[in-house]
Write an enzyme that holds these catalytic residues in place. Structure first.
Site, PDB file in Angstrom:
ATOM      1  N   CYS A 118     -37.819   9.573 -30.478  1.00  0.00           N
ATOM      2  CA  CYS A 118     -36.576   9.005 -31.027  1.00  0.00           C
ATOM      3  C   CYS A 118     -35.882   8.059 -30.053  1.00  0.00           C
ATOM      4  O   CYS A 118     -34.995   7.305 -30.454  1.00  0.00           O
ATOM      5  CB  CYS A 118     -35.625  10.132 -31.411  1.00  0.00           C
ATOM      6  SG  CYS A 118     -36.399  11.356 -32.459  1.00  0.00           S
ATOM      7  N   HIS A 259     -28.363   8.213 -32.064  1.00  0.00           N
ATOM      8  CA  HIS A 259     -29.555   8.543 -32.847  1.00  0.00           C
ATOM      9  C   HIS A 259     -29.125   9.397 -34.038  1.00  0.00           C
ATOM     10  O   HIS A 259     -28.349  10.343 -33.890  1.00  0.00           O
ATOM     11  CB  HIS A 259     -30.544   9.292 -31.956  1.00  0.00           C
ATOM     12  CG  HIS A 259     -31.685   9.875 -32.704  1.00  0.00           C
ATOM     13  ND1 HIS A 259     -32.396   9.156 -33.632  1.00  0.00           N
ATOM     14  CD2 HIS A 259     -32.240  11.115 -32.676  1.00  0.00           C
ATOM     15  CE1 HIS A 259     -33.338   9.928 -34.149  1.00  0.00           C
ATOM     16  NE2 HIS A 259     -33.257  11.120 -33.585  1.00  0.00           N
ATOM     17  N   ASN A 289     -33.480  11.532 -40.428  1.00  0.00           N
ATOM     18  CA  ASN A 289     -33.866  11.161 -39.061  1.00  0.00           C
ATOM     19  C   ASN A 289     -35.135  10.314 -39.130  1.00  0.00           C
ATOM     20  O   ASN A 289     -36.205  10.819 -39.450  1.00  0.00           O
ATOM     21  CB  ASN A 289     -34.095  12.451 -38.267  1.00  0.00           C
ATOM     22  CG  ASN A 289     -34.517  12.193 -36.831  1.00  0.00           C
ATOM     23  OD1 ASN A 289     -34.808  11.055 -36.449  1.00  0.00           O
ATOM     24  ND2 ASN A 289     -34.552  13.255 -36.049  1.00  0.00           N
TER      25      ASN A 289
HETATM   26  N1  ACO Z   1     -33.291  25.715 -46.222  1.00  0.00           N
HETATM   27  C1  ACO Z   1     -32.784  26.954 -46.285  1.00  0.00           C
HETATM   28  N2  ACO Z   1     -32.822  27.817 -45.256  1.00  0.00           N
HETATM   29  C2  ACO Z   1     -33.392  27.393 -44.115  1.00  0.00           C
HETATM   30  C3  ACO Z   1     -33.944  26.102 -43.978  1.00  0.00           C
HETATM   31  C4  ACO Z   1     -33.880  25.273 -45.090  1.00  0.00           C
HETATM   32  N3  ACO Z   1     -34.362  24.010 -45.075  1.00  0.00           N
HETATM   33  N4  ACO Z   1     -34.435  25.981 -42.731  1.00  0.00           N
HETATM   34  C5  ACO Z   1     -34.190  27.148 -42.090  1.00  0.00           C
HETATM   35  N5  ACO Z   1     -33.568  27.991 -42.935  1.00  0.00           N
HETATM   36  C6  ACO Z   1     -33.133  29.339 -42.677  1.00  0.00           C
HETATM   37  C7  ACO Z   1     -33.841  29.958 -41.508  1.00  0.00           C
HETATM   38  O1  ACO Z   1     -35.073  30.513 -41.924  1.00  0.00           O
HETATM   39  C8  ACO Z   1     -32.853  30.995 -41.070  1.00  0.00           C
HETATM   40  O2  ACO Z   1     -32.975  32.114 -41.900  1.00  0.00           O
HETATM   41  P1  ACO Z   1     -32.843  33.610 -41.283  1.00  0.00           P
HETATM   42  O3  ACO Z   1     -31.465  33.650 -40.708  1.00  0.00           O
HETATM   43  O4  ACO Z   1     -33.056  34.453 -42.467  1.00  0.00           O
HETATM   44  O5  ACO Z   1     -33.907  33.695 -40.234  1.00  0.00           O
HETATM   45  C9  ACO Z   1     -31.500  30.350 -41.366  1.00  0.00           C
HETATM   46  O6  ACO Z   1     -31.764  29.308 -42.309  1.00  0.00           O
HETATM   47  C10 ACO Z   1     -30.834  29.744 -40.162  1.00  0.00           C
HETATM   48  O7  ACO Z   1     -31.779  28.956 -39.492  1.00  0.00           O
HETATM   49  P2  ACO Z   1     -31.428  28.301 -38.145  1.00  0.00           P
HETATM   50  O8  ACO Z   1     -32.662  27.705 -37.564  1.00  0.00           O
HETATM   51  O9  ACO Z   1     -30.644  29.273 -37.316  1.00  0.00           O
HETATM   52  O10 ACO Z   1     -30.462  27.155 -38.627  1.00  0.00           O
HETATM   53  P3  ACO Z   1     -29.579  26.235 -37.752  1.00  0.00           P
HETATM   54  O11 ACO Z   1     -28.167  26.411 -38.090  1.00  0.00           O
HETATM   55  O12 ACO Z   1     -29.967  26.276 -36.297  1.00  0.00           O
HETATM   56  O13 ACO Z   1     -30.004  24.807 -38.292  1.00  0.00           O
HETATM   57  C11 ACO Z   1     -31.403  22.934 -37.770  1.00  0.00           C
HETATM   58  C12 ACO Z   1     -31.352  24.382 -38.198  1.00  0.00           C
HETATM   59  C13 ACO Z   1     -30.730  22.082 -38.838  1.00  0.00           C
HETATM   60  C14 ACO Z   1     -32.851  22.488 -37.618  1.00  0.00           C
HETATM   61  C15 ACO Z   1     -30.647  22.818 -36.435  1.00  0.00           C
HETATM   62  O14 ACO Z   1     -31.119  23.734 -35.506  1.00  0.00           O
HETATM   63  C16 ACO Z   1     -30.760  21.449 -35.862  1.00  0.00           C
HETATM   64  O15 ACO Z   1     -30.203  20.516 -36.383  1.00  0.00           O
HETATM   65  N6  ACO Z   1     -31.425  21.290 -34.747  1.00  0.00           N
HETATM   66  C17 ACO Z   1     -31.586  19.983 -34.154  1.00  0.00           C
HETATM   67  C18 ACO Z   1     -32.892  19.529 -34.498  1.00  0.00           C
HETATM   68  C19 ACO Z   1     -32.970  18.093 -34.899  1.00  0.00           C
HETATM   69  O16 ACO Z   1     -32.037  17.449 -35.313  1.00  0.00           O
HETATM   70  N7  ACO Z   1     -34.153  17.638 -34.740  1.00  0.00           N
HETATM   71  C20 ACO Z   1     -34.464  16.316 -35.118  1.00  0.00           C
HETATM   72  C21 ACO Z   1     -35.502  15.845 -34.250  1.00  0.00           C
HETATM   73  S1  ACO Z   1     -35.015  15.765 -32.611  1.00  0.00           S
HETATM   74  C22 ACO Z   1     -34.101  14.518 -32.517  1.00  0.00           C
HETATM   75  O17 ACO Z   1     -34.294  13.616 -33.243  1.00  0.00           O
HETATM   76  C23 ACO Z   1     -32.995  14.595 -31.572  1.00  0.00           C
END
Ligand code: ACO
Length: 339
Positions: A118, A259, A289
């Protein structure tokens, strides 16, 4: 008498977003998710998906054509073409060489790809900045292009809701006006955290395609929580470093273009830096993204909307797999009207 220090500036911008929109509702028919979950966790409402026959080079070529027209620079005037991508169909030939052929750029000019996820577009701006300043080149075509849909695992709800396809391009040129354009950059990487966000070969047999979405040999794997924490810390720090390096205060910056990964990451950075939301460009709700392409797509949109004006300080900041990160400070220089 010494000639004035030349500057390197963005002379023209272009973007290309594939036609097909994939909404959160569409995704909820593919994996167990909901519009509400995706919006509240990421801010994303829809993303674009390239047509099966469209390649990463095709997306880049579309964006580049617009940038060339916008810059008023002819193909024969381009003497360097560089591409950032994490989703190239081939490593050899590079996407840059494919673009050179597709666009009919002069034979003999250098063309190469870089891999910085990215952060790729900002890495490229620094490369162009140095290569142009060193004196051998006048106009660089700088392209970030991603067909992430071919490396997204459409069965993995924790990642597939976040990414989209698209491309952004800039014509980067040298001029004799001092202290305009690219004022400073900071680039960084931490290879010890590479496993937290990677494009890895598929372990299990590839699933059947759904809803016309591609199934690639590789898939994006990510530890979302760790990426989130690192992205906030490192991007905030990179902003401070580049501003200090250039002697510019955050209060002087007209627009920040982070980003476009996740609205919550952007909110946290904005809080960390203490800036108002009005000075931050966000369009991730429409494109998700798009990795390396996210900053040039957002910058192009801001530019067409008239959000960047002559003399404005514009701060670009990125974080991605590797880990890699970068921040670039621009002093907007626009010796032309927007086409
Ligand atoms: N739909 C429904 N539920 C979901 C989904 C989905 N798409 N994905 C995960 N869940 C569930 C999980 O299984 C989990 O369930 P559980 O509690 O029963 O185990 C629950 O939702 C919570 O999951 P978390 O991973 O704790 O969710 P979080 O609040 O951390 O959000 C996310 C996840 C959106 C990926 C977040 O961690 C994030 O934004 N991270 C940054 C990653 C990013 O932006 N990456 C992009 C690439 S890197 C870059 O470009 C910088």
């Amino acid at each position: 008498m010494r000639s004035p220090t030349p500057s390197v500036f963005i002379r023209g911008l272009g973007a290309y977003k594939p036609e097909r929109r994939l909404t959160n509702e569409d995704l909820s028919r593919i994996v167990e998710t909901s519009d509400e979950w995706i919006r509240s966790r990421s801010g994303i409402c829809e993303r674009r998906v390239a047509a099966p026959e469209e390649t990463t080079a095709d997306l880049g070529a579309q964006a580049a054509e617009v940038a060339l027209r916008d810059a008023g620079v002819g193909r024969e005037e381009i003497d360097l073409v560089i591409v950032a991508t994490a989703s190239a169909e081939s490593t050899v030939p590079s996407t840059a060489c494919l673009l050179q052929r597709k666009l009919g750029l002069r034979a003999g000019i250098p063309a190469f790809d870089i891999s910085a996820a990215c952060s790729g577009f900002l890495y490229l701006l620094q490369i162009a900045n140095h290569m142009l300043r060193a004196g051998d080149y006048r106009n660089a075509l700088v392209v970030a292009s991603e067909k992430l849909s071919r490396i997204v695992d459409w069965q993995d709800r924790t990642t597939c809701v976040l990414f989209g396809d698209g491309a952004g391009a800039a014509v980067v040129s040298k001029c004799d006006v001092p202290h305009v354009g690219i004022l400073g950059n900071v680039l960084g990487a931490d290879g010890t955290k590479g496993d937290l966000l990677a494009v890895a070969p598929r372990q299990a047999p590839a699933p059947e395609p759904v809803e016309g979405l591609p199934v690639g040999t590789h898939r994006i794997v990510m530890n979302g929580k760790e990426v989130f924490k690192n992205a906030v810390r490192v991007m905030s720090q990179a902003c401070r470093e580049v501003l200090a390096k250039c002697g510019v205060g955050i209060e002087q910056v007209a627009l920040i273009i982070p980003h476009q990964a996740n609205m919550r990451i952007i909110d946290a950075i904005v809080d960390e830096l203490g800036v108002e939301r009005a000075r931050v460009k966000v369009n991730l709700e429409r494109y998700g993204n798009t990795s390396a392409a996210s900053i040039p797509i957002a910058l192009e949109e801001a530019y067409r909307e008239g959000l960047v004006k002559e003399g404005d300080y514009v701060l670009l900041v990125a974080f991605g797999g590797g880990f890699t990160w970068a921040a670039t400070l621009l002093k907007w220089f626009q010796p032309r009207t927007i086409s």
